[in-house]
Design an enzyme around this catalytic site. Structure first.
Site, PDB file in Angstrom:
ATOM      1  N   SER A 106       0.827  -1.205   0.000  1.00  0.00           N
ATOM      2  CA  SER A 106       0.000   0.000   0.000  1.00  0.00           C
ATOM      3  C   SER A 106       0.868   1.265   0.000  1.00  0.00           C
ATOM      4  O   SER A 106       1.611   1.496  -0.948  1.00  0.00           O
ATOM      5  CB  SER A 106      -0.957  -0.051   1.194  1.00  0.00           C
ATOM      6  OG  SER A 106      -1.968   0.919   1.087  1.00  0.00           O
ATOM      7  N   ASP A 150     -10.353  -3.517  -4.647  1.00  0.00           N
ATOM      8  CA  ASP A 150      -9.428  -2.541  -4.067  1.00  0.00           C
ATOM      9  C   ASP A 150      -9.508  -1.249  -4.873  1.00  0.00           C
ATOM     10  O   ASP A 150      -9.351  -1.275  -6.100  1.00  0.00           O
ATOM     11  CB  ASP A 150      -8.001  -3.102  -4.114  1.00  0.00           C
ATOM     12  CG  ASP A 150      -6.968  -2.193  -3.473  1.00  0.00           C
ATOM     13  OD1 ASP A 150      -7.334  -1.105  -2.977  1.00  0.00           O
ATOM     14  OD2 ASP A 150      -5.783  -2.571  -3.455  1.00  0.00           O
ATOM     15  N   HIS A 180      -7.979  -5.100  -0.405  1.00  0.00           N
ATOM     16  CA  HIS A 180      -6.785  -4.413   0.064  1.00  0.00           C
ATOM     17  C   HIS A 180      -6.472  -4.864   1.493  1.00  0.00           C
ATOM     18  O   HIS A 180      -7.361  -4.954   2.331  1.00  0.00           O
ATOM     19  CB  HIS A 180      -7.066  -2.906   0.048  1.00  0.00           C
ATOM     20  CG  HIS A 180      -5.862  -2.057   0.269  1.00  0.00           C
ATOM     21  ND1 HIS A 180      -5.069  -1.617  -0.763  1.00  0.00           N
ATOM     22  CD2 HIS A 180      -5.315  -1.557   1.403  1.00  0.00           C
ATOM     23  CE1 HIS A 180      -4.091  -0.880  -0.280  1.00  0.00           C
ATOM     24  NE2 HIS A 180      -4.211  -0.834   1.030  1.00  0.00           N
TER      25      HIS A 180
END
Length: 313
Positions: free
Chosen positions: A154, A254, A284
């Site tokens: 991320s 996501d 995610h």
């Protein structure tokens, strides 16, 4: 593909938690909530075993060094945790680093970079670059092998991508797990997955505001086109040396899916060897969701195997 049932059950539990949505709380609230979903759930029996773990300091920041039981020389992976540049720390991503270390037989150096809003952009970038430069100069005492990789999930994937761009040939591989690559962009996956899939659009805006500056007229608001926060906007022809081969991981549900895949395509067009893999049915943050989702656990095992191959290509 339908949302994985284990993930769906986990999302229901999160919806019923006593914590407010991140976008409605403070950074401290969000940091406590993340720890409750990660650190607080680990027991001695579920902690992934590795050869050794050492608390250390790298370029002025706290760091943690994981060594597998395997004998060297081994590749070294500098790992940068996720959390929207606002939350996350060495403890929240301890299990991830342990899995990479043990499963891929690599030395992992995790970095506790500065977080926003206490330290806005480009503080995290500066810390990531300093850490990778330090690791490059100390390969012999880390893994001892020739390969130095940088990776993260991320926000950490964003920082890893930026480090690979900035440092060019000093980085031998990059591992980008559902990375944020265009902080101010607009993609179909952001609309399709705007709500209900762990990371939502409101939280992304909350993260970005803390990291880049909330108000357009703020003197410290970042340039919207700066590739140091949005590597998808980088001029790859300007990179000093060859760009490192990459593993780019995305997931179906996501908001960041499309920009991650767009970044993989950008690298490929520049002639960079890229392995892109999308895990359908997952969300995610799946790397922490294995205990609730066999599909997430299997995907993480697959990621670890791919990392091991990438670092030994």
């Amino acid at each position: 593909m339908p949302l994985d049932p284990g993930i769906a059950s986990l999302l229901q539990l999160i919806d019923g938690s006593p914590y407010p949505p991140m976008s409605e709380g403070t950074p401290d609230d969000a940091r406590r909530a993340l720890r409750s979903m990660t650190v607080d759930l680990v027991t001695p029996e579920t902690r992934v075993p590795v050869g050794s773990v050492e608390e250390t300091e790298v370029a002025g920041r706290p760091a943690r060094l994981y060594r597998p039981v395997d004998d060297g020389p081994l590749p070294t992976l500098v790992y940068l945790h996720g959390g929207g540049f606002v939350i996350g720390d060495l403890d929240t991503h301890d299990q991830t680093c342990r899995r990479l270390c043990a499963g891929a037989a690599v030395v992992v150096l995790a970095i506790d970079y500065r977080l926003a809003p206490e330290a806005r952009f480009p503080a995290a970038v500066d810390d990531a670059l300093a850490a990778v430069r330090w690791a490059d100069e100390h390969r012999g005492e880390l893994g001892g092998g020739e390969v130095l990789a940088v990776g993260g999930d991320s926000a950490g994937g964003n920082l890893a991508a930026v480090a690979a761009l900035e440092l060019g040939s000093r980085v031998d591989a990059q591992v980008l797990l559902y990375p944020a690559t265009h902080m101010t962009g607009d993609y179909p996956s952001r609309t399709e997955n705007a709500e209900g899939y762990f990371l939502d659009l409101a939280t992304m805006g909350w993260f970005g505001g803390h990291y880049l500056g909330h108000d357009a007229d703020r003197a410290d608001r970042a340039d919207r086109a700066d590739p140091r926060h949005s590597p998808l906007l980088a001029d790859l022809a300007a990179v000093d040396g060859d760009l490192a081969p990459a593993l780019v991981v995305t997931v179906e549900y996501d908001p960041l899916r499309d920009e991650g895949e767009a970044y993989a395509a950008l690298l490929e067009r520049a002639g960079v060897p890229v392995e892109t893999v999308r895990y359908d049915g997952l969300v995610h943050g799946f790397i922490d969701m294995g205990p609730m989702s066999p599909a997430a656990a299997a995907a993480l095992d697959d990621v670890v195997e791919r990392v091991g191959r990438l670092l030994r290509r």
